[in-house]
Design an enzyme around this catalytic site. Structure first.
Site, PDB file in Angstrom:
ATOM      1  N   SER A   1       0.836  -1.211   0.000  1.00 45.92           N
ATOM      2  CA  SER A   1       0.000   0.000   0.000  1.00 45.92           C
ATOM      3  C   SER A   1       0.869   1.258   0.000  1.00 45.92           C
ATOM      4  CB  SER A   1      -0.910   0.010   1.231  1.00 45.92           C
ATOM      5  OG  SER A   1      -1.571   1.259   1.311  1.00 45.92           O
TER       6      SER A   1
ATOM      7  N   SER B   1      -0.469   4.099   0.869  1.00 49.56           N
ATOM      8  CA  SER B   1      -1.129   5.031   1.792  1.00 49.56           C
ATOM      9  C   SER B   1      -0.208   5.543   2.897  1.00 49.56           C
ATOM     10  CB  SER B   1      -2.373   4.382   2.408  1.00 49.56           C
ATOM     11  OG  SER B   1      -3.337   4.197   1.418  1.00 49.56           O
TER      12      SER B   1
ATOM     13  N   THR C   1      -8.645  -0.786   2.741  1.00 51.39           N
ATOM     14  CA  THR C   1      -8.627  -1.301   1.379  1.00 51.39           C
ATOM     15  C   THR C   1      -9.166  -2.733   1.370  1.00 51.39           C
ATOM     16  OG1 THR C   1      -7.267  -1.505  -0.603  1.00 51.39           O
ATOM     17  CG2 THR C   1      -6.165  -1.980   1.484  1.00 51.39           C
TER      18      THR C   1
ATOM     19  N   LYS D   1     -13.769  -3.101   2.980  1.00 50.68           N
ATOM     20  CA  LYS D   1     -14.529  -1.848   2.843  1.00 50.68           C
ATOM     21  C   LYS D   1     -15.999  -2.001   3.265  1.00 50.68           C
ATOM     22  CE  LYS D   1     -11.635   0.348  -0.664  1.00 50.68           C
ATOM     23  NZ  LYS D   1     -11.578   1.019  -1.965  1.00 50.68           N
TER      24      LYS D   1
ATOM     25  N   ASN E   1     -13.809   3.608   2.844  1.00 46.87           N
ATOM     26  CA  ASN E   1     -12.351   3.461   2.662  1.00 46.87           C
ATOM     27  C   ASN E   1     -11.588   4.298   3.687  1.00 46.87           C
ATOM     28  OD1 ASN E   1     -12.764   6.032   1.680  1.00 46.87           O
ATOM     29  ND2 ASN E   1     -11.302   5.822   0.006  1.00 46.87           N
TER      30      ASN E   1
ATOM     31  N   ASP F   1     -13.369   8.018  -2.004  1.00 45.82           N
ATOM     32  CA  ASP F   1     -12.959   7.731  -3.386  1.00 45.82           C
ATOM     33  C   ASP F   1     -13.626   8.670  -4.399  1.00 45.82           C
ATOM     34  OD1 ASP F   1     -11.021   5.765  -3.154  1.00 45.82           O
ATOM     35  OD2 ASP F   1     -12.456   4.112  -3.206  1.00 45.82           O
TER      36      ASP F   1
ATOM     37  N   GLY G   1     -16.806  -0.213 -15.792  1.00 51.85           N
ATOM     38  CA  GLY G   1     -16.698  -0.969 -14.557  1.00 51.85           C
ATOM     39  C   GLY G   1     -17.859  -0.650 -13.639  1.00 51.85           C
ATOM     40  N   ALA G   2     -18.092  -1.533 -12.676  1.00 52.27           N
ATOM     41  CA  ALA G   2     -19.203  -1.340 -11.734  1.00 52.27           C
ATOM     42  C   ALA G   2     -18.841  -1.875 -10.354  1.00 52.27           C
ATOM     43  CB  ALA G   2     -20.453  -2.038 -12.269  1.00 52.27           C
TER      44      ALA G   2
ATOM     45  N   TYR H   1      -3.124   3.147 -11.411  1.00 51.06           N
ATOM     46  CA  TYR H   1      -1.892   3.960 -11.355  1.00 51.06           C
ATOM     47  C   TYR H   1      -0.639   3.104 -11.396  1.00 51.06           C
ATOM     48  CZ  TYR H   1      -2.835   2.694  -6.558  1.00 51.06           C
ATOM     49  OH  TYR H   1      -3.140   1.972  -5.428  1.00 51.06           O
TER      50      TYR H   1
HETATM   51  P1  NAP Z   1     -13.634  -4.339  -7.987  1.00 54.76           P
HETATM   52  O1  NAP Z   1     -14.649  -3.907  -6.986  1.00 54.76           O
HETATM   53  O2  NAP Z   1     -13.058  -5.702  -7.888  1.00 54.76           O
HETATM   54  O3  NAP Z   1     -14.297  -4.176  -9.441  1.00 54.76           O
HETATM   55  C1  NAP Z   1     -13.612  -4.606 -10.570  1.00 54.76           C
HETATM   56  C2  NAP Z   1     -14.363  -4.200 -11.834  1.00 54.76           C
HETATM   57  O4  NAP Z   1     -13.557  -4.570 -12.954  1.00 54.76           O
HETATM   58  C3  NAP Z   1     -15.711  -4.878 -12.010  1.00 54.76           C
HETATM   59  O5  NAP Z   1     -16.601  -3.987 -12.604  1.00 54.76           O
HETATM   60  C4  NAP Z   1     -15.372  -6.010 -12.977  1.00 54.76           C
HETATM   61  O6  NAP Z   1     -16.431  -6.404 -13.795  1.00 54.76           O
HETATM   62  C5  NAP Z   1     -14.325  -5.365 -13.842  1.00 54.76           C
HETATM   63  N1  NAP Z   1     -13.460  -6.332 -14.491  1.00 54.76           N
HETATM   64  C6  NAP Z   1     -12.520  -7.116 -13.905  1.00 54.76           C
HETATM   65  N2  NAP Z   1     -11.931  -7.897 -14.826  1.00 54.76           N
HETATM   66  C7  NAP Z   1     -12.506  -7.592 -16.023  1.00 54.76           C
HETATM   67  C8  NAP Z   1     -12.313  -8.045 -17.337  1.00 54.76           C
HETATM   68  N3  NAP Z   1     -11.406  -8.980 -17.636  1.00 54.76           N
HETATM   69  N4  NAP Z   1     -13.075  -7.507 -18.323  1.00 54.76           N
HETATM   70  C9  NAP Z   1     -14.001  -6.564 -18.027  1.00 54.76           C
HETATM   71  N5  NAP Z   1     -14.226  -6.087 -16.803  1.00 54.76           N
HETATM   72  C10 NAP Z   1     -13.489  -6.593 -15.799  1.00 54.76           C
HETATM   73  O7  NAP Z   1     -12.391  -3.362  -7.992  1.00 54.76           O
HETATM   74  P2  NAP Z   1     -12.330  -1.838  -7.476  1.00 54.76           P
HETATM   75  O8  NAP Z   1     -12.016  -1.823  -6.035  1.00 54.76           O
HETATM   76  O9  NAP Z   1     -13.526  -1.111  -7.965  1.00 54.76           O
HETATM   77  O10 NAP Z   1     -11.012  -1.321  -8.225  1.00 54.76           O
HETATM   78  C11 NAP Z   1     -11.001  -1.163  -9.637  1.00 54.76           C
HETATM   79  C12 NAP Z   1      -9.667  -0.547 -10.057  1.00 54.76           C
HETATM   80  O11 NAP Z   1      -9.599   0.776  -9.541  1.00 54.76           O
HETATM   81  C13 NAP Z   1      -8.431  -1.267  -9.509  1.00 54.76           C
HETATM   82  O12 NAP Z   1      -7.450  -1.275 -10.528  1.00 54.76           O
HETATM   83  C14 NAP Z   1      -7.997  -0.404  -8.344  1.00 54.76           C
HETATM   84  O13 NAP Z   1      -6.600  -0.477  -8.094  1.00 54.76           O
HETATM   85  C15 NAP Z   1      -8.356   0.981  -8.881  1.00 54.76           C
HETATM   86  N6  NAP Z   1      -8.597   1.975  -7.836  1.00 54.76           N
HETATM   87  C16 NAP Z   1      -7.863   3.123  -7.911  1.00 54.76           C
HETATM   88  C17 NAP Z   1      -8.085   4.104  -6.965  1.00 54.76           C
HETATM   89  C18 NAP Z   1      -7.286   5.363  -7.032  1.00 54.76           C
HETATM   90  O14 NAP Z   1      -7.275   6.114  -6.038  1.00 54.76           O
HETATM   91  N7  NAP Z   1      -6.645   5.675  -8.136  1.00 54.76           N
HETATM   92  C19 NAP Z   1      -9.030   3.922  -5.922  1.00 54.76           C
HETATM   93  C20 NAP Z   1      -9.755   2.732  -5.911  1.00 54.76           C
HETATM   94  C21 NAP Z   1      -9.542   1.760  -6.872  1.00 54.76           C
HETATM   95  P3  NAP Z   1     -17.587  -7.427 -13.299  1.00 54.76           P
HETATM   96  O15 NAP Z   1     -18.524  -6.606 -12.476  1.00 54.76           O
HETATM   97  O16 NAP Z   1     -18.170  -7.909 -14.556  1.00 54.76           O
HETATM   98  O17 NAP Z   1     -16.888  -8.497 -12.503  1.00 54.76           O
END
Ligand code: NAP
Length: 292
Positions: A37, A39, A84, A88, A109, A125, A150-151, A237
């Site tokens: 992390s 953080s 994280t 959450k 978070n 977030d 994404g969702a 990132y």
């Molecule tokens: P999450 O809850 O696991 O959600 C993952 C999402 O990605 C879901 O919508 C999933 O679709 C989709 N996905 C995964 N594999 C896929 C594939 N092969 N094809 C199409 N869609 C796919 O993850 P999260 O916590 O939201 O995090 C998502 C990303 O955001 C991560 O990379 C994380 O590191 C980043 N993030 C960045 C910040 C920042 O501050 N920059 C903050 C939070 C998160 P399904 O619903 O169909 O499974």
């Protein structure tokens, strides 16, 4: 003891104790895994720049231990925790108070110690995304159409925040339709489930999937769906520039990674914990030092 080994011992003391004192306010991050992390580096850079006696450390907490971590925060008198994966949802349920955003998302978070010894759950977030967009692209989402790819947890926070910040439409494009509907629902009247073919109609396109995160080099959508009238944000990132973001940049599209969102969601946490405006520049420098 030779003078060389005495110096070594002094160095070790210096390294192990740092500036921690009996009065140091302790914060941290919980997750599983948490070792990588960023953080603590962001938090400690902020505390140093603010000149306050605070520290942040990583706490590995195994899956299923989120509620116990909230209890530990009360017992140990921790000032705050970042949260994280995979805790959450559990911490939002276990907290004494829950912010409107965390309640709507069912996820937090950020945990904040209240004056009465309780724990408040926040979700930073969405504000982190909006703050990053303002800093990077000098723009807001007001009146804009935002396509969220994404969702999952991050996509839901971004969709809610965009709707609350006055986006004209929030189009949710996701592999699993049921999750897309839940995410679009968070954006209430401006939210809609959409398809990849709708992406060219958006003003801002956000990758909030895990696609493209190292070591994956896949793309969340065909870059041919993007155009130079858009702003493209990949909240991933690591790597600093995903293959998708590089393709957007090569096509002359204004494109930004998730570094600013990471800094700004941590900045909101710092403000909740300390009551100070977070020193965003110092935090960004700390991130750049870590990511190169
Ligand atoms: P999450 O809850 O696991 O959600 C993952 C999402 O990605 C879901 O919508 C999933 O679709 C989709 N996905 C995964 N594999 C896929 C594939 N092969 N094809 C199409 N869609 C796919 O993850 P999260 O916590 O939201 O995090 C998502 C990303 O955001 C991560 O990379 C994380 O590191 C980043 N993030 C960045 C910040 C920042 O501050 N920059 C903050 C939070 C998160 P399904 O619903 O169909 O499974």
């Amino acid at each position: 003891m030779s003078s060389a080994s005495a110096n070594d011992a002094n160095d070790a003391d210096e390294l192990s104790m740092g500036n921690v004192s009996g009065a140091t306010r302790v914060t941290g991050v919980i997750g599983d895994p948490v070792i990588h992390s960023l953080s603590p580096a962001l938090h400690n850079a902020a505390f140093a720049a603010l000149g306050i006696d605070w520290a942040s450390v990583p706490f590995p907490v195994s899956a299923g231990g989120g509620a116990q971590a909230v209890e530990a925060m009360r017992t140990l008198g921790l000032a705050g925790l970042s949260v994280t994966t995979p805790h959450k949802d559990a911490v939002a349920r276990a907290a004494d108070e829950v912010s409107d955003a965390a309640a709507a998302l069912g996820a937090a978070n950020c945990l904040v110690a209240s004056a009465d010894g309780g724990v408040r759950a926040e979700n930073t977030d969405g504000d982190g995304f909006l703050g990053g967009l303002l800093e990077d692209a000098d723009t807001t989402v007001r009146g804009k159409t935002v396509a969220v790819l994404g969702a999952g947890g991050a996509a839901r926070a971004i969709s809610l925040a965009c709707a609350e910040a006055g986006a004209a439409r929030v189009l949710v494009v996701n592999r699993t339709a049921q999750r897309a509907a839940r995410c679009a629902g968070l954006a209430s009247s401006v939210g809609a489930v959409a398809q990849q073919a709708d992406i060219p109609g958006a003003d801002i396109v956000v990758n909030a999937t895990t696609v493209g995160m190292a070591p994956d080099s896949a793309m969340p959508c065909d870059p041919a769906l993007l155009h130079s009238g858009q702003i493209v944000v990949d909240i991933v990132y690591n790597p600093a520039e995903t293959v998708w973001l590089a393709a957007a940049r090569a096509a002359g599209i204004r494109s930004y990674n998730g570094g600013s969102m990471l800094v700004h969601q941590a900045a909101v946490a710092i403000a909740h914990w300390t009551g100070h405006t977070a020193p965003v520049d110092a935090m960004r420098s700390a991130l750049q030092a870590r990511l190169g």
